[in-house]
Write a protein that holds these residues in place. Structure first.
Motif, PDB file in Angstrom:
ATOM      1  N   ASP A  14     -12.412  11.865  41.727  1.00  0.00           N
ATOM      2  CA  ASP A  14     -11.082  11.388  42.097  1.00  0.00           C
ATOM      3  C   ASP A  14     -11.217  10.566  43.379  1.00  0.00           C
ATOM      4  O   ASP A  14     -10.998  11.059  44.489  1.00  0.00           O
ATOM      5  CB  ASP A  14     -10.141  12.574  42.293  1.00  0.00           C
ATOM      6  N   ALA A  15     -11.633   9.313  43.207  1.00  0.00           N
ATOM      7  CA  ALA A  15     -11.889   8.443  44.351  1.00  0.00           C
ATOM      8  C   ALA A  15     -10.644   8.198  45.217  1.00  0.00           C
ATOM      9  O   ALA A  15     -10.762   8.197  46.448  1.00  0.00           O
ATOM     10  CB  ALA A  15     -12.506   7.131  43.888  1.00  0.00           C
ATOM     11  N   PRO A  16      -9.459   7.991  44.637  1.00  0.00           N
ATOM     12  CA  PRO A  16      -8.286   7.807  45.505  1.00  0.00           C
ATOM     13  C   PRO A  16      -8.022   9.035  46.404  1.00  0.00           C
ATOM     14  O   PRO A  16      -7.653   8.877  47.562  1.00  0.00           O
ATOM     15  CB  PRO A  16      -7.134   7.585  44.523  1.00  0.00           C
ATOM     16  N   LEU A  17      -8.243  10.236  45.879  1.00  0.00           N
ATOM     17  CA  LEU A  17      -8.091  11.443  46.694  1.00  0.00           C
ATOM     18  C   LEU A  17      -9.135  11.462  47.805  1.00  0.00           C
ATOM     19  O   LEU A  17      -8.826  11.771  48.949  1.00  0.00           O
ATOM     20  CB  LEU A  17      -8.221  12.704  45.827  1.00  0.00           C
ATOM     21  N   PHE A  18     -10.371  11.110  47.474  1.00  0.00           N
ATOM     22  CA  PHE A  18     -11.426  11.056  48.490  1.00  0.00           C
ATOM     23  C   PHE A  18     -11.057  10.051  49.573  1.00  0.00           C
ATOM     24  O   PHE A  18     -11.147  10.351  50.765  1.00  0.00           O
ATOM     25  CB  PHE A  18     -12.760  10.672  47.849  1.00  0.00           C
ATOM     26  N   GLU A  19     -10.629   8.871  49.170  1.00  0.00           N
ATOM     27  CA  GLU A  19     -10.241   7.817  50.121  1.00  0.00           C
ATOM     28  C   GLU A  19      -9.127   8.294  51.043  1.00  0.00           C
ATOM     29  O   GLU A  19      -9.216   8.182  52.270  1.00  0.00           O
ATOM     30  CB  GLU A  19      -9.791   6.578  49.353  1.00  0.00           C
ATOM     31  N   ARG A  20      -8.079   8.821  50.458  1.00  0.00           N
ATOM     32  CA  ARG A  20      -6.921   9.294  51.215  1.00  0.00           C
ATOM     33  C   ARG A  20      -7.332  10.395  52.209  1.00  0.00           C
ATOM     34  O   ARG A  20      -6.904  10.406  53.360  1.00  0.00           O
ATOM     35  CB  ARG A  20      -5.888   9.831  50.210  1.00  0.00           C
ATOM     36  N   THR A  21      -8.193  11.290  51.761  1.00  0.00           N
ATOM     37  CA  THR A  21      -8.621  12.405  52.601  1.00  0.00           C
ATOM     38  C   THR A  21      -9.518  11.929  53.729  1.00  0.00           C
ATOM     39  O   THR A  21      -9.395  12.372  54.868  1.00  0.00           O
ATOM     40  CB  THR A  21      -9.331  13.474  51.751  1.00  0.00           C
ATOM     41  N   ARG A  22     -10.430  11.006  53.437  1.00  0.00           N
ATOM     42  CA  ARG A  22     -11.323  10.488  54.488  1.00  0.00           C
ATOM     43  C   ARG A  22     -10.504   9.802  55.573  1.00  0.00           C
ATOM     44  O   ARG A  22     -10.760   9.987  56.759  1.00  0.00           O
ATOM     45  CB  ARG A  22     -12.333   9.521  53.875  1.00  0.00           C
ATOM     46  N   ILE A  23      -9.526   9.029  55.179  1.00  0.00           N
ATOM     47  CA  ILE A  23      -8.684   8.342  56.166  1.00  0.00           C
ATOM     48  C   ILE A  23      -7.875   9.356  56.966  1.00  0.00           C
ATOM     49  O   ILE A  23      -7.762   9.249  58.189  1.00  0.00           O
ATOM     50  CB  ILE A  23      -7.789   7.291  55.479  1.00  0.00           C
ATOM     51  N   ALA A  24      -7.342  10.378  56.299  1.00  0.00           N
ATOM     52  CA  ALA A  24      -6.578  11.415  56.998  1.00  0.00           C
ATOM     53  C   ALA A  24      -7.467  12.196  57.960  1.00  0.00           C
ATOM     54  O   ALA A  24      -7.027  12.605  59.043  1.00  0.00           O
ATOM     55  CB  ALA A  24      -5.943  12.370  55.994  1.00  0.00           C
ATOM     56  N   SER A  25      -8.709  12.377  57.586  1.00  0.00           N
ATOM     57  CA  SER A  25      -9.638  13.159  58.395  1.00  0.00           C
ATOM     58  C   SER A  25     -10.072  12.428  59.659  1.00  0.00           C
ATOM     59  O   SER A  25     -10.125  13.018  60.736  1.00  0.00           O
ATOM     60  CB  SER A  25     -10.868  13.518  57.551  1.00  0.00           C
ATOM     61  N   TRP A  26     -10.373  11.148  59.534  1.00  0.00           N
ATOM     62  CA  TRP A  26     -10.951  10.418  60.664  1.00  0.00           C
ATOM     63  C   TRP A  26     -10.012   9.390  61.276  1.00  0.00           C
ATOM     64  O   TRP A  26     -10.253   8.932  62.388  1.00  0.00           O
ATOM     65  CB  TRP A  26     -12.246   9.729  60.231  1.00  0.00           C
ATOM     66  N   GLY A  27      -8.991   8.974  60.539  1.00  0.00           N
ATOM     67  CA  GLY A  27      -8.038   8.024  61.091  1.00  0.00           C
ATOM     68  C   GLY A  27      -8.488   6.583  61.028  1.00  0.00           C
ATOM     69  O   GLY A  27      -7.761   5.725  60.571  1.00  0.00           O
ATOM     70  N   SER A  28      -9.698   6.312  61.473  1.00  0.00           N
ATOM     71  CA  SER A  28     -10.185   4.934  61.456  1.00  0.00           C
ATOM     72  C   SER A  28     -11.281   4.802  60.406  1.00  0.00           C
ATOM     73  O   SER A  28     -11.881   5.785  59.980  1.00  0.00           O
ATOM     74  CB  SER A  28     -10.732   4.545  62.828  1.00  0.00           C
ATOM     75  N   LEU A  29     -11.511   3.587  60.004  1.00  0.00           N
ATOM     76  CA  LEU A  29     -12.507   3.335  58.963  1.00  0.00           C
ATOM     77  C   LEU A  29     -13.798   2.817  59.581  1.00  0.00           C
ATOM     78  O   LEU A  29     -13.906   1.649  59.920  1.00  0.00           O
ATOM     79  CB  LEU A  29     -11.956   2.330  57.950  1.00  0.00           C
ATOM     80  N   SER A  30     -14.737   3.695  59.713  1.00  0.00           N
ATOM     81  CA  SER A  30     -16.052   3.323  60.222  1.00  0.00           C
ATOM     82  C   SER A  30     -16.884   2.744  59.088  1.00  0.00           C
ATOM     83  O   SER A  30     -16.494   2.781  57.915  1.00  0.00           O
ATOM     84  CB  SER A  30     -16.750   4.563  60.782  1.00  0.00           C
ATOM     85  N   THR A  31     -18.045   2.243  59.435  1.00  0.00           N
ATOM     86  CA  THR A  31     -18.983   1.768  58.419  1.00  0.00           C
ATOM     87  C   THR A  31     -19.318   2.891  57.450  1.00  0.00           C
ATOM     88  O   THR A  31     -19.301   2.701  56.234  1.00  0.00           O
ATOM     89  CB  THR A  31     -20.267   1.235  59.093  1.00  0.00           C
ATOM     90  N   ALA A  32     -19.611   4.066  57.996  1.00  0.00           N
ATOM     91  CA  ALA A  32     -19.957   5.217  57.149  1.00  0.00           C
ATOM     92  C   ALA A  32     -18.822   5.560  56.193  1.00  0.00           C
ATOM     93  O   ALA A  32     -19.053   5.852  55.015  1.00  0.00           O
ATOM     94  CB  ALA A  32     -20.318   6.419  58.010  1.00  0.00           C
ATOM     95  N   ALA A  33     -17.585   5.516  56.684  1.00  0.00           N
ATOM     96  CA  ALA A  33     -16.436   5.831  55.835  1.00  0.00           C
ATOM     97  C   ALA A  33     -16.318   4.825  54.693  1.00  0.00           C
ATOM     98  O   ALA A  33     -16.114   5.208  53.538  1.00  0.00           O
ATOM     99  CB  ALA A  33     -15.154   5.847  56.661  1.00  0.00           C
TER     100      ALA A  33
END
Length: 169
Positions: free
Chosen positions: A83-102
């Motif tokens: 569930d890539a959209p869930l992963f995306e949403r959660t990663r953004i919620a977790s870190w706030g900003s989008l790093s290279t790793a994210a």
């Protein structure tokens, strides 16, 4: 041992509840491995119930470390559920900003989920001049192009990678 038992357990709802309770009383993340392989012993509906419970726990936390711990468990389940959209949403919620790793991680999960086009879009967010995770980014880019059937793009990318590495060494 747990996975061997859990895969034979017929009461999957009870098992999902047990995994949640064990993780709730795990202050050091030692039992995260039970979540990391949850798709080996729990069906998708129970995994999705765990996602909701983990998200709810994350929402209760004011401490960023504790909140992030619960969201990392959600990321793990999202990846297992493909569930890539869930992963995306959660990663953004977790870190706030989008790093290279994210961006690389999100792209990887989209590719694993079968959505190479969205994976491509996420990988393009990483500047080609960025050296952090360059090898992972390039390998993922090649895999995306292969999945899209873009042989010419693969050849061009492989050549660019070769030339970049030659100039850097």
């Amino acid at each position: 041992v747990f996975v061997a038992y859990a895969s034979r357990c017929t009461d999957k709802e009870w098992l999902g509840d047990l995994v949640f309770k064990v993780n709730r009383s795990d202050d050091y993340g030692v039992r995260d491995t039970l979540v990391g392989c949850a798709s080996d012993y729990l069906p998708d509906p129970v995994l999705r119930q765990l996602v909701k419970r983990f998200e709810k726990e994350a929402g209760k936390r004011s401490d960023e470390y504790a909140k992030r711990h619960w969201l990392l468990l959600v990321e793990s389940l999202a990846r297992q559920l493909k569930d890539a959209p869930l992963f995306e949403r959660t990663r953004i919620a977790s870190w706030g900003s989008l790093s290279t790793a994210a961006c690389v991680d999100i792209a990887r999960v989209y590719l694993e989920s079968g959505d190479a086009q969205t994976a491509f879009v996420w990988l393009e967010k990483v500047p080609l001049s960025e050296s952090f995770m360059a090898d992972e980014r390039d390998a993922l880019f090649l895999a995306i192009l292969e999945h899209l059937g873009d042989r010419a793009g693969m050849a061009e990318t492989a050549w660019d990678m070769f030339m970049t590495r030659q100039m850097g060494s």
